[in-house]
Design a protein around this motif. Structure first.
Motif, mmCIF file in Angstrom:
data_model
loop_
_atom_site.group_PDB
_atom_site.id
_atom_site.type_symbol
_atom_site.label_atom_id
_atom_site.label_comp_id
_atom_site.label_asym_id
_atom_site.label_seq_id
_atom_site.Cartn_x
_atom_site.Cartn_y
_atom_site.Cartn_z
ATOM 1 N N SER A 92 0.827 -1.205 0.000
ATOM 2 C CA SER A 92 0.000 0.000 0.000
ATOM 3 C C SER A 92 0.863 1.258 0.000
ATOM 4 C CB SER A 92 -0.916 0.000 1.234
ATOM 5 O OG SER A 92 -0.143 -0.022 2.426
ATOM 6 N N LEU A 93 0.224 2.362 -0.301
ATOM 7 C CA LEU A 93 0.887 3.660 -0.360
ATOM 8 C C LEU A 93 0.055 4.657 0.428
ATOM 9 C CD1 LEU A 93 3.287 5.152 -1.878
ATOM 10 C CD2 LEU A 93 1.535 5.873 -3.517
ATOM 11 N N TRP A 94 0.727 5.453 1.236
ATOM 12 C CA TRP A 94 -0.004 6.449 2.015
ATOM 13 C C TRP A 94 0.841 7.692 2.178
ATOM 14 C CZ3 TRP A 94 -4.780 7.041 2.027
ATOM 15 C CH2 TRP A 94 -5.469 7.790 2.998
ATOM 16 N N SER A 95 0.271 8.711 2.787
ATOM 17 C CA SER A 95 0.932 10.001 2.936
ATOM 18 C C SER A 95 2.045 9.938 3.980
ATOM 19 C CB SER A 95 -0.108 11.054 3.341
ATOM 20 O OG SER A 95 -0.800 10.612 4.487
ATOM 21 N N PRO A 96 2.970 10.906 3.948
ATOM 22 C CA PRO A 96 4.058 10.924 4.938
ATOM 23 C C PRO A 96 3.540 11.205 6.343
ATOM 24 C CG PRO A 96 4.510 12.384 3.067
ATOM 25 C CD PRO A 96 3.081 11.988 2.975
ATOM 26 N N ASP A 97 4.353 10.887 7.333
ATOM 27 C CA ASP A 97 4.007 11.175 8.722
ATOM 28 C C ASP A 97 3.706 12.661 8.889
ATOM 29 O OD1 ASP A 97 4.496 8.549 9.321
ATOM 30 O OD2 ASP A 97 6.532 8.895 10.069
ATOM 31 N N GLY A 98 2.648 12.966 9.611
ATOM 32 C CA GLY A 98 2.305 14.350 9.917
ATOM 33 C C GLY A 98 1.619 15.096 8.793
ATOM 34 N N TYR A 99 1.431 14.463 7.642
ATOM 35 C CA TYR A 99 0.851 15.166 6.494
ATOM 36 C C TYR A 99 -0.544 15.691 6.802
ATOM 37 C CZ TYR A 99 -0.659 16.016 1.661
ATOM 38 O OH TYR A 99 -1.135 16.593 0.504
ATOM 39 N N TRP A 100 -1.375 14.865 7.405
ATOM 40 C CA TRP A 100 -2.754 15.276 7.659
ATOM 41 C C TRP A 100 -2.852 16.266 8.812
ATOM 42 C CZ3 TRP A 100 -5.162 14.364 3.514
ATOM 43 C CH2 TRP A 100 -4.922 13.210 2.779
ATOM 44 N N ASP A 101 -1.858 16.294 9.687
ATOM 45 C CA ASP A 101 -1.857 17.291 10.764
ATOM 46 C C ASP A 101 -1.754 18.699 10.198
ATOM 47 O OD1 ASP A 101 -1.924 15.203 12.558
ATOM 48 O OD2 ASP A 101 0.244 15.211 12.918
ATOM 49 N N ARG A 102 -1.182 18.808 9.010
ATOM 50 C CA ARG A 102 -0.990 20.110 8.375
ATOM 51 C C ARG A 102 -1.975 20.347 7.234
ATOM 52 N NH1 ARG A 102 3.298 18.012 10.464
ATOM 53 N NH2 ARG A 102 4.999 19.253 11.317
ATOM 54 N N ALA A 103 -2.922 19.441 7.078
ATOM 55 C CA ALA A 103 -3.878 19.576 5.982
ATOM 56 C C ALA A 103 -4.782 20.789 6.204
ATOM 57 C CB ALA A 103 -4.728 18.316 5.875
ATOM 58 N N PRO A 104 -5.094 21.532 5.158
ATOM 59 C CA PRO A 104 -5.999 22.681 5.293
ATOM 60 C C PRO A 104 -7.424 22.226 5.571
ATOM 61 C CG PRO A 104 -5.489 22.280 2.987
ATOM 62 C CD PRO A 104 -4.621 21.343 3.778
ATOM 63 N N GLN A 105 -8.219 23.134 6.077
ATOM 64 C CA GLN A 105 -9.612 22.807 6.400
ATOM 65 C C GLN A 105 -10.477 22.894 5.140
ATOM 66 O OE1 GLN A 105 -10.483 21.729 9.566
ATOM 67 N NE2 GLN A 105 -8.252 21.728 9.730
ATOM 68 N N ARG A 106 -10.053 22.157 4.131
ATOM 69 C CA ARG A 106 -10.810 22.159 2.873
ATOM 70 C C ARG A 106 -11.002 20.724 2.397
ATOM 71 N NH1 ARG A 106 -6.808 25.801 1.440
ATOM 72 N NH2 ARG A 106 -6.207 24.575 -0.397
ATOM 73 N N MET A 107 -11.273 19.840 3.329
ATOM 74 C CA MET A 107 -11.507 18.440 2.975
ATOM 75 C C MET A 107 -12.921 18.276 2.415
ATOM 76 S SD MET A 107 -8.648 16.871 3.922
ATOM 77 C CE MET A 107 -8.924 15.159 4.368
ATOM 78 N N PHE A 108 -13.140 17.169 1.716
ATOM 79 C CA PHE A 108 -14.472 16.905 1.173
ATOM 80 C C PHE A 108 -15.478 16.907 2.324
ATOM 81 C CE2 PHE A 108 -17.884 14.344 -0.665
ATOM 82 C CZ PHE A 108 -17.984 14.924 -1.926
ATOM 83 N N PRO A 109 -16.567 17.690 2.223
ATOM 84 C CA PRO A 109 -17.426 17.959 3.378
ATOM 85 C C PRO A 109 -18.481 16.906 3.696
ATOM 86 C CG PRO A 109 -18.208 19.189 1.482
ATOM 87 C CD PRO A 109 -16.952 18.489 1.040
ATOM 88 N N LEU A 110 -18.640 15.902 2.842
ATOM 89 C CA LEU A 110 -19.727 14.939 3.032
ATOM 90 C C LEU A 110 -19.194 13.533 3.264
ATOM 91 C CD1 LEU A 110 -22.062 16.138 0.142
ATOM 92 C CD2 LEU A 110 -22.322 16.644 2.578
ATOM 93 N N GLY A 111 -19.832 12.813 4.175
ATOM 94 C CA GLY A 111 -19.561 11.395 4.314
ATOM 95 C C GLY A 111 -20.343 10.665 3.230
ATOM 96 N N VAL A 112 -19.675 9.767 2.519
ATOM 97 C CA VAL A 112 -20.326 9.136 1.371
ATOM 98 C C VAL A 112 -20.183 7.619 1.423
ATOM 99 C CG1 VAL A 112 -19.979 11.146 -0.117
ATOM 100 C CG2 VAL A 112 -18.240 9.347 -0.032
ATOM 101 N N HIS A 113 -21.024 6.978 0.643
ATOM 102 C CA HIS A 113 -20.934 5.533 0.443
ATOM 103 C C HIS A 113 -20.998 5.288 -1.053
ATOM 104 C CE1 HIS A 113 -21.341 1.246 1.254
ATOM 105 N NE2 HIS A 113 -22.271 1.218 0.307
ATOM 106 N N ALA A 114 -19.949 4.659 -1.583
ATOM 107 C CA ALA A 114 -19.884 4.367 -3.014
ATOM 108 C C ALA A 114 -20.188 2.907 -3.257
ATOM 109 C CB ALA A 114 -18.496 4.716 -3.552
ATOM 110 N N ARG A 115 -20.942 2.653 -4.322
ATOM 111 C CA ARG A 115 -21.206 1.278 -4.730
ATOM 112 C C ARG A 115 -21.636 1.276 -6.191
ATOM 113 N NH1 ARG A 115 -26.071 2.201 -1.676
ATOM 114 N NH2 ARG A 115 -27.933 1.976 -2.981
ATOM 115 N N ASP A 116 -21.154 0.297 -6.921
ATOM 116 C CA ASP A 116 -21.554 0.100 -8.324
ATOM 117 C C ASP A 116 -21.466 1.379 -9.156
ATOM 118 O OD1 ASP A 116 -22.123 -2.555 -7.685
ATOM 119 O OD2 ASP A 116 -24.176 -2.050 -7.085
#
Length: 200
Positions: A92-116
């Protein structure tokens, strides 16, 4: 970016970085070469689902995508499809340590469920959201939801490309994967369907 493999080893940089941190093309090319060597020398079944000939071609194509200066998110878009092509749930591949601690407050605003190939709203991270739960998302910032899901699923690892596992991972961390794939937009324009009526 940090690569975890079924060899129980890890490769890649763990430097603290945020969305604006840029890395030189030379250093990213070195990281890409290290990533390739790590897979080729350590993975026990690297060519089980993707042939060596295909992988060699993909590595060359993606290596040429590396620019003079790139962010973590831009480099992720180059490396992630290669990890997904291994077809190993433990690689697997993921972001570096501490990356999300510095993420701006502009994340996708909705919780979603994807299927098909469809995307549905199941909750909101913003209590003032006008989008009713159960609404189907048609597009995000002009990108058709079906196409968006195809792109994102193509960057997610799973055993033998099993799509149900890809969907499970996507649904678990959708805002983070959206940010890694598309960055942090200044705003989100979401077209959605509620009880048969398209809204925005």
């Amino acid at each position: 970016l940090a690569l975890s493999s079924c060899t129980e080893g890890k490769a890649g940089k763990h430097e603290y970085a945020d969305e604006n941190t840029r890395f030189s093309g030379k250093s990213l090319q070195a990281d890409s070469d290290q990533f390739r060597r790590f897979l080729e020398e350590s993975h026990p079944q690297l060519y089980r689902f993707t042939s060596k000939q295909t992988f060699d071609s993909l590595f060359e194509v993606h290596s040429r995508m590396i620019d003079d200066s790139m962010t973590t998110q831009e480099f992720y878009q180059i490396i992630a499809p290669l990890v997904a092509r291994v077809g190993c749930g433990h690689t697997s591949l993921w972001s570096p340590d501490g990356y999300w601690d510095r993420a701006p407050q502009r994340m996708f605003p909705l919780g979603v469920h994807a299927r098909d190939g469809q995307l549905f709203v199941i909750h909101s991270y913003n209590q003032e959201s006008p989008v009713a739960y159960g609404s189907q998302i048609i597009s995000v910032n002009g990108r058709d939801a079906r196409y968006l899901l195809e792109e994102m699923l193509g960057n997610i690892w799973s055993d033998g490309f099993i799509k149900t596992k890809k969907y499970r991972r996507l649904n678990g961390v959708f805002p983070y994967l959206y940010a890694l794939n598309y960055g942090y937009p200044g705003q989100f324009s979401i077209v959605y369907r509620e009880e048969g009526m398209d809204k925005q």
